[in-house]
Design an enzyme around this catalytic site. Structure first.
Site, PDB file in Angstrom:
ATOM      1  N   HIS A  48      64.473  49.711  39.745  1.00 49.01           N
ATOM      2  CA  HIS A  48      65.367  48.599  39.404  1.00 49.01           C
ATOM      3  C   HIS A  48      65.892  48.687  37.973  1.00 49.01           C
ATOM      4  O   HIS A  48      66.884  48.042  37.634  1.00 49.01           O
ATOM      5  CB  HIS A  48      64.689  47.239  39.662  1.00 49.01           C
ATOM      6  CG  HIS A  48      63.742  46.757  38.610  1.00 49.01           C
ATOM      7  ND1 HIS A  48      62.380  46.870  38.709  1.00 49.01           N
ATOM      8  CD2 HIS A  48      63.969  46.138  37.420  1.00 49.01           C
ATOM      9  CE1 HIS A  48      61.801  46.332  37.651  1.00 49.01           C
ATOM     10  NE2 HIS A  48      62.750  45.881  36.853  1.00 49.01           N
ATOM     11  N   ASP A  91      59.718  50.834  44.152  1.00 48.57           N
ATOM     12  CA  ASP A  91      60.317  50.620  42.839  1.00 48.57           C
ATOM     13  C   ASP A  91      59.982  51.741  41.858  1.00 48.57           C
ATOM     14  O   ASP A  91      59.681  51.495  40.687  1.00 48.57           O
ATOM     15  CB  ASP A  91      59.898  49.266  42.267  1.00 48.57           C
ATOM     16  CG  ASP A  91      60.848  48.765  41.171  1.00 48.57           C
ATOM     17  OD1 ASP A  91      61.987  49.265  41.115  1.00 48.57           O
ATOM     18  OD2 ASP A  91      60.442  47.893  40.393  1.00 48.57           O
ATOM     19  N   SER A 120      60.020  46.700  31.814  1.00 46.04           N
ATOM     20  CA  SER A 120      59.944  47.338  33.132  1.00 46.04           C
ATOM     21  C   SER A 120      60.017  48.856  33.025  1.00 46.04           C
ATOM     22  O   SER A 120      60.846  49.407  32.316  1.00 46.04           O
ATOM     23  CB  SER A 120      61.103  46.873  34.024  1.00 46.04           C
ATOM     24  OG  SER A 120      60.960  45.527  34.371  1.00 46.04           O
TER      25      SER A 120
END
Length: 341
Positions: free
Chosen positions: A82, A111, A195
């Site tokens: 992402h 992911d 992230s």
């Protein structure tokens, strides 16, 4: 990953963490293999191999930031999918050196993505630990790029608080949803931009990849984060690096259909076409904003998530069939030749 503005073209991005469900946690060994010590000093052993990721989405003048982990001196970097999904341009900086990057491959459902830094060599490599040795209460540090690539890296200190967690993430624009399973939870105030970054144990080893942080994710008091165990992430990354595609692993960049969609609010199959990219494959097939796309490549579409999974099975140049209902209520069919994103 921080995205400005909020609106994205494809229904592929995880933009809001909406539900966290604790599964039955496995009983872990009573002791960790990580040596005790100063968590921040341990994180310093990994910091040179932390990659700062900056992305651009040209059609919308959007930018984003994220983090990655250098896997080899030649410039392969592990991150969350992402972080880079939908990006037209990816720039990655390691120890002050900036490189253009390309997507080697990804697993959307887990992911995980691997990037290749063009022209890189001699980069520091992250020491990889064993996430199976983690125990509750063990101190960890999450390193990230939340403050942006021109600011110092963040170092969020916390402790492991649980295993086997499931996170449901939803794209608030499209309604596309994905479940990330098998995560471990840690008490540390990670935020958007962290992230894809490493979670480091007391021995200075990467034991997880911070995930599920997004532009709408707000931490509760004290903060908490969720990470993909590094054993799981490396298994996926090594399959991507070997070029072995599968039902879940896509090698190379995603394909472009050229529509922005929303899950239909009414009962019945189909996804609502919200936007059509000018000159893209969907427009050439005759799709228009307001149409209801019902079938793609022979697969009925019941949600925006279904569409992304079908597209992940395909590569540039593939010709697939479409069925849709136009604004007058007539069913139409066509074919599209998919192009690279």
């Amino acid at each position: 990953m921080r995205i400005l503005p909020m609106r994205r073209w494809l229904a592929t991005l995880l933009t809001a963490l909406v539900t966290v469900l604790a599964l039955v946690a496995p009983v872990n060994p009573a002791a960790s293999s990580a040596a005790p010590g100063d968590p921040l000093a341990a994180a310093g052993l990994v910091e040179p191999a932390v990659a700062r990721i900056d992305t651009e989405v040209h059609y919308q003048n959007a930018v984003g930031t994220g983090t990655g982990i250098v896997l080899d001196p030649g410039g392969q970097v592990l991150t969350n999918f992402h972080v880079v999904a939908g990006a037209d341009r990816i720039t990655v900086s390691v120890v002050g050196r900036a490189f253009p990057a390309e997507l080697v491959g990804y697993d959307r459902r887990r992911d995980v993505a691997v990037l290749r830094l063009i022209g890189a060599g001699g980069l520091p490599v992250a020491p990889i630990g064993d996430s199976a040795a983690l125990v509750e209460g063990e101190p960890v540090v999450a390193i990230g790029n939340a403050q942006g690539s021109n600011a110092p890296l963040t170092h969020e200190v916390g402790t492991v608080t649980g295993f086997g967690r499931t996170v449901t993430a939803e794209d608030t624009l499209t309604g596309s949803k994905d479940e990330l399973t098998g995560l471990f939870e840690f008490a540390a105030p990670v935020i958007a931009g962290d992230s894809g970054g490493p979670v480091v144990n007391g021995a200075g080893q990467v034991v997880g990849v911070t995930t599920a942080a997004s532009v709408n994710f707000r931490m509760g008091p004290g903060g908490k984060g969720f990470a993909i165990p590094i054993n799981d992430a490396m298994g996926i990354a090594n399959q991507i690096r070997s070029g072995a595609a599968s039902d879940s692993i896509h090698i190379g960049p995603p394909v472009l259909l050229g529509v922005g969609v929303r899950t239909a609010p009414a009962e019945g199959p189909g996804v609502l076409v919200a936007d059509v990219l000018r000159g893209g494959p969907a427009e050439q097939a005759g799709l228009m904003s307001g149409d209801m796309l019902t079938t793609l490549d022979g697969t009925p579409l019941n949600s925006a998530t279904d569409l992304t999974y079908v597209l992940d099975r395909h590569y540039p140049g593939d010709v697939i069939d479409l069925t849709w209902i136009d604004g007058s209520g007539q069913q139409r069919t066509g074919k599209v030749a998919l192009t690279p994103l």
